[in-house]
Design a protein around this motif. Structure first.
Motif, PDB file in Angstrom:
ATOM      1  N   GLU A  13       0.656  -1.194  -0.138  1.00 38.79           N
ATOM      2  CA  GLU A  13      -0.250   0.186  -0.037  1.00 38.79           C
ATOM      3  C   GLU A  13       1.132   0.860   0.126  1.00 38.79           C
ATOM      4  OE1 GLU A  13      -3.231  -0.711  -0.009  1.00 38.79           O
ATOM      5  OE2 GLU A  13      -3.509  -2.545   0.190  1.00 38.79           O
ATOM      6  N   LYS A  17       2.147   3.468  -7.258  1.00 38.26           N
ATOM      7  CA  LYS A  17       2.498   2.918  -7.907  1.00 38.26           C
ATOM      8  C   LYS A  17       1.176   3.943  -9.233  1.00 38.26           C
ATOM      9  CE  LYS A  17       0.465  -0.823  -5.818  1.00 38.26           C
ATOM     10  NZ  LYS A  17      -0.653   0.171  -6.086  1.00 38.26           N
ATOM     11  N   PRO A  41      -7.726  -5.076  -8.828  1.00 39.86           N
ATOM     12  CA  PRO A  41      -8.458  -5.842  -9.216  1.00 39.86           C
ATOM     13  C   PRO A  41      -9.107  -4.617 -10.008  1.00 39.86           C
ATOM     14  CG  PRO A  41      -8.842  -5.875  -7.560  1.00 39.86           C
ATOM     15  CD  PRO A  41      -7.364  -5.078  -7.116  1.00 39.86           C
ATOM     16  N   ARG A  51     -13.617  -5.525  -8.134  1.00 42.26           N
ATOM     17  CA  ARG A  51     -13.376  -4.977  -7.486  1.00 42.26           C
ATOM     18  C   ARG A  51     -14.252  -4.572  -6.204  1.00 42.26           C
ATOM     19  NH1 ARG A  51      -8.881  -1.404  -7.388  1.00 42.26           N
ATOM     20  NH2 ARG A  51      -8.717   0.362  -6.443  1.00 42.26           N
ATOM     21  N   HIS A  71     -10.214 -12.396  -7.153  1.00 38.65           N
ATOM     22  CA  HIS A  71      -8.723 -11.983  -8.227  1.00 38.65           C
ATOM     23  C   HIS A  71      -8.780 -13.005  -9.006  1.00 38.65           C
ATOM     24  CE1 HIS A  71      -8.280  -8.337  -4.834  1.00 38.65           C
ATOM     25  NE2 HIS A  71      -8.346  -9.153  -4.449  1.00 38.65           N
ATOM     26  N   ARG A  75      -9.487 -11.352 -13.165  1.00 38.68           N
ATOM     27  CA  ARG A  75      -7.566 -11.144 -13.695  1.00 38.68           C
ATOM     28  C   ARG A  75      -8.031 -11.970 -14.975  1.00 38.68           C
ATOM     29  NH1 ARG A  75      -4.363 -13.192 -10.083  1.00 38.68           N
ATOM     30  NH2 ARG A  75      -4.649 -10.883  -9.651  1.00 38.68           N
ATOM     31  N   ARG A  97      -0.898  -3.489 -10.768  1.00 41.05           N
ATOM     32  CA  ARG A  97      -1.448  -4.368  -9.793  1.00 41.05           C
ATOM     33  C   ARG A  97      -1.426  -5.328 -11.375  1.00 41.05           C
ATOM     34  NH1 ARG A  97      -0.136  -4.788  -5.073  1.00 41.05           N
ATOM     35  NH2 ARG A  97      -1.402  -2.190  -3.544  1.00 41.05           N
ATOM     36  N   PHE A  98      -0.990  -7.135 -10.365  1.00 45.11           N
ATOM     37  CA  PHE A  98      -1.354  -8.274 -11.513  1.00 45.11           C
ATOM     38  C   PHE A  98      -1.276  -9.391 -10.534  1.00 45.11           C
ATOM     39  CE2 PHE A  98      -0.372 -11.203 -15.016  1.00 45.11           C
ATOM     40  CZ  PHE A  98      -1.973 -11.653 -15.211  1.00 45.11           C
ATOM     41  N   SER A 101       0.765  -9.745  -7.334  1.00 44.98           N
ATOM     42  CA  SER A 101      -0.669  -9.221  -5.966  1.00 44.98           C
ATOM     43  C   SER A 101      -0.863 -10.225  -5.763  1.00 44.98           C
ATOM     44  CB  SER A 101      -1.681  -8.294  -5.882  1.00 44.98           C
ATOM     45  OG  SER A 101      -0.757  -6.941  -6.299  1.00 44.98           O
ATOM     46  N   TYR A 105      -1.014 -12.001  -1.572  1.00 43.77           N
ATOM     47  CA  TYR A 105      -0.964 -10.451  -0.367  1.00 43.77           C
ATOM     48  C   TYR A 105      -2.103 -12.208   0.276  1.00 43.77           C
ATOM     49  CZ  TYR A 105      -1.625  -5.737  -0.795  1.00 43.77           C
ATOM     50  OH  TYR A 105      -1.029  -4.081  -1.144  1.00 43.77           O
ATOM     51  N   GLN A 106      -2.804 -12.500  -1.001  1.00 44.89           N
ATOM     52  CA  GLN A 106      -3.667 -13.632  -0.542  1.00 44.89           C
ATOM     53  C   GLN A 106      -2.707 -14.948   0.125  1.00 44.89           C
ATOM     54  OE1 GLN A 106      -5.181 -12.243  -2.933  1.00 44.89           O
ATOM     55  NE2 GLN A 106      -5.783 -10.971  -1.512  1.00 44.89           N
ATOM     56  N   ASP A 154      -9.355   1.232   2.661  1.00 49.10           N
ATOM     57  CA  ASP A 154      -9.571  -0.010   1.913  1.00 49.10           C
ATOM     58  C   ASP A 154      -9.767  -1.325   2.670  1.00 49.10           C
ATOM     59  OD1 ASP A 154      -7.306  -1.584   1.261  1.00 49.10           O
ATOM     60  OD2 ASP A 154      -7.843  -0.863  -1.142  1.00 49.10           O
ATOM     61  N   TYR A 156      -7.985  -3.480   2.793  1.00 48.49           N
ATOM     62  CA  TYR A 156      -6.840  -4.593   2.576  1.00 48.49           C
ATOM     63  C   TYR A 156      -6.508  -3.352   3.882  1.00 48.49           C
ATOM     64  CZ  TYR A 156      -8.179  -7.929  -1.226  1.00 48.49           C
ATOM     65  OH  TYR A 156      -8.710  -9.287  -1.315  1.00 48.49           O
TER      66      TYR A 156
HETATM   67  P1  TMP Z   1      -5.292  -0.583  -5.091  1.00 50.20           P
HETATM   68  O1  TMP Z   1      -5.915   0.014  -3.860  1.00 50.20           O
HETATM   69  O2  TMP Z   1      -3.795  -0.855  -5.563  1.00 50.20           O
HETATM   70  O3  TMP Z   1      -5.996  -0.385  -6.159  1.00 50.20           O
HETATM   71  O4  TMP Z   1      -5.350  -2.337  -4.412  1.00 50.20           O
HETATM   72  C1  TMP Z   1      -6.833  -2.726  -3.998  1.00 50.20           C
HETATM   73  C2  TMP Z   1      -6.407  -3.852  -3.475  1.00 50.20           C
HETATM   74  O5  TMP Z   1      -6.041  -4.971  -4.182  1.00 50.20           O
HETATM   75  C3  TMP Z   1      -5.153  -3.540  -2.882  1.00 50.20           C
HETATM   76  O6  TMP Z   1      -5.034  -3.496  -1.898  1.00 50.20           O
HETATM   77  C4  TMP Z   1      -4.549  -5.142  -2.965  1.00 50.20           C
HETATM   78  C5  TMP Z   1      -5.477  -5.974  -3.347  1.00 50.20           C
HETATM   79  N1  TMP Z   1      -5.135  -6.978  -4.148  1.00 50.20           N
HETATM   80  C6  TMP Z   1      -5.189  -8.293  -3.587  1.00 50.20           C
HETATM   81  O7  TMP Z   1      -5.295  -8.367  -2.630  1.00 50.20           O
HETATM   82  N2  TMP Z   1      -4.881  -9.028  -3.948  1.00 50.20           N
HETATM   83  C7  TMP Z   1      -4.732  -9.037  -5.474  1.00 50.20           C
HETATM   84  O8  TMP Z   1      -4.261 -10.331  -6.193  1.00 50.20           O
HETATM   85  C8  TMP Z   1      -4.607  -7.884  -6.229  1.00 50.20           C
HETATM   86  C9  TMP Z   1      -4.561  -7.726  -7.869  1.00 50.20           C
HETATM   87  C10 TMP Z   1      -4.822  -6.456  -5.367  1.00 50.20           C
END
Ligand code: TMP
Length: 211
Positions: A13, A17, A41, A51, A71, A75, A97-98, A101, A105-106, A154, A156
């Motif tokens: 975060e 980017k 997303p 998203r 996700h 995608r 992101r792709f 992430s 993240y997961q 948000d 996350y």
């Molecule tokens: P962003 O804040 O960069 O727009 O992305 C939205 C959130 O989605 C960010 O906190 C990261 C999360 N994310 C995942 O957890 N897994 C994924 O595969 C992607 C693409 C984003």
């Protein structure tokens, strides 16, 4: 017509980017390329709807597997509707992101078995990878502070700091395992400095046709 190039920007975060996607796009357009900027997303009408499901609501709204499937659903739609058609017509696509992430993240963050993610990637995306992935590296605490100062948190951003530390480590691990595709960019510098570094790296790794 030569196929375009697919560049992804990744990171935790608040690493900057989105700004850097815009700056890189504008530099490449200045060299005469057609550039499509997009994000995950999201990045297609259907994926943008998914998203909303992913970024709103309680931090624990989804189980790690369900979240990962969402996700990948987003995608696949993004690739079919936006990315692949643009690459086919010769455009360069830059995505905020792709799939790294998802692994960060997961996988590293939420603890989902990374093999599950790798197998999903093979089945949903297939033999298609970014030509270049730039990983913007910033300590988790600094990035979260930047992100929270910018807008309401948000789903996350609401997760605890240890989650964010794990995913930042995860991105570095991903880069270490795939150095041909990935490059790490120190995101602590000024916006101009980071933009110049990114442009230099893209120029070295993916020469622009005709330049
Ligand atoms: P962003 O804040 O960069 O727009 O992305 C939205 C959130 O989605 C960010 O906190 C990261 C999360 N994310 C995942 O957890 N897994 C994924 O595969 C992607 C693409 C984003």
């Amino acid at each position: 017509m030569e196929r375009g190039r697919f560049i992804t920007l990744e990171g935790g975060e608040g690493a900057g980017k989105s700004t850097q996607v815009r700056r890189l796009a504008s530099s490449l357009r200045g060299r005469g390329l057609e550039v499509v900027t997009t994000r995950e997303p999201g990045g297609s009408p259907g994926a943008e709807e998914i998203r909303t499901l992913l970024v709103t609501g309680d931090a624990g709204r989804w189980s790690p597997v369900t979240e990962t499937l969402l996700h990948f659903a987003a995608r696949r739609d993004h690739l079919e509707r936006t990315v692949w058609p643009a690459l086919e017509r010769g455009a360069w696509v830059i995505s905020d992101r792709f799939a790294d992430s998802t692994l960060a993240y997961q996988g590293y963050g939420l603890g989902l078995d990374k093999e599950v993610i790798v197998r999903l990637y093979a089945n949903v995306v297939g033999n298609f990878y970014p030509d270049l992935t730039l990983i913007l590296d910033l300590p988790a605490g600094a990035g979260l502070a930047r992100a929270k100062a910018r807008s309401a948190a948000d789903r996350y951003e609401d997760m605890d700091i240890s989650f964010h530390r794990r995913l930042c480590e995860g991105f570095l691990d991903i880069a270490a395992h795939d150095p041909r595709r990935c490059a790490i960019i120190d995101a602590a510098g000024t916006e101009d400095f980071v933009a110049a570094e990114i442009l230099d790296l893209v120029g070295r790794r993916l020469p622009v046709p005709g330049s």
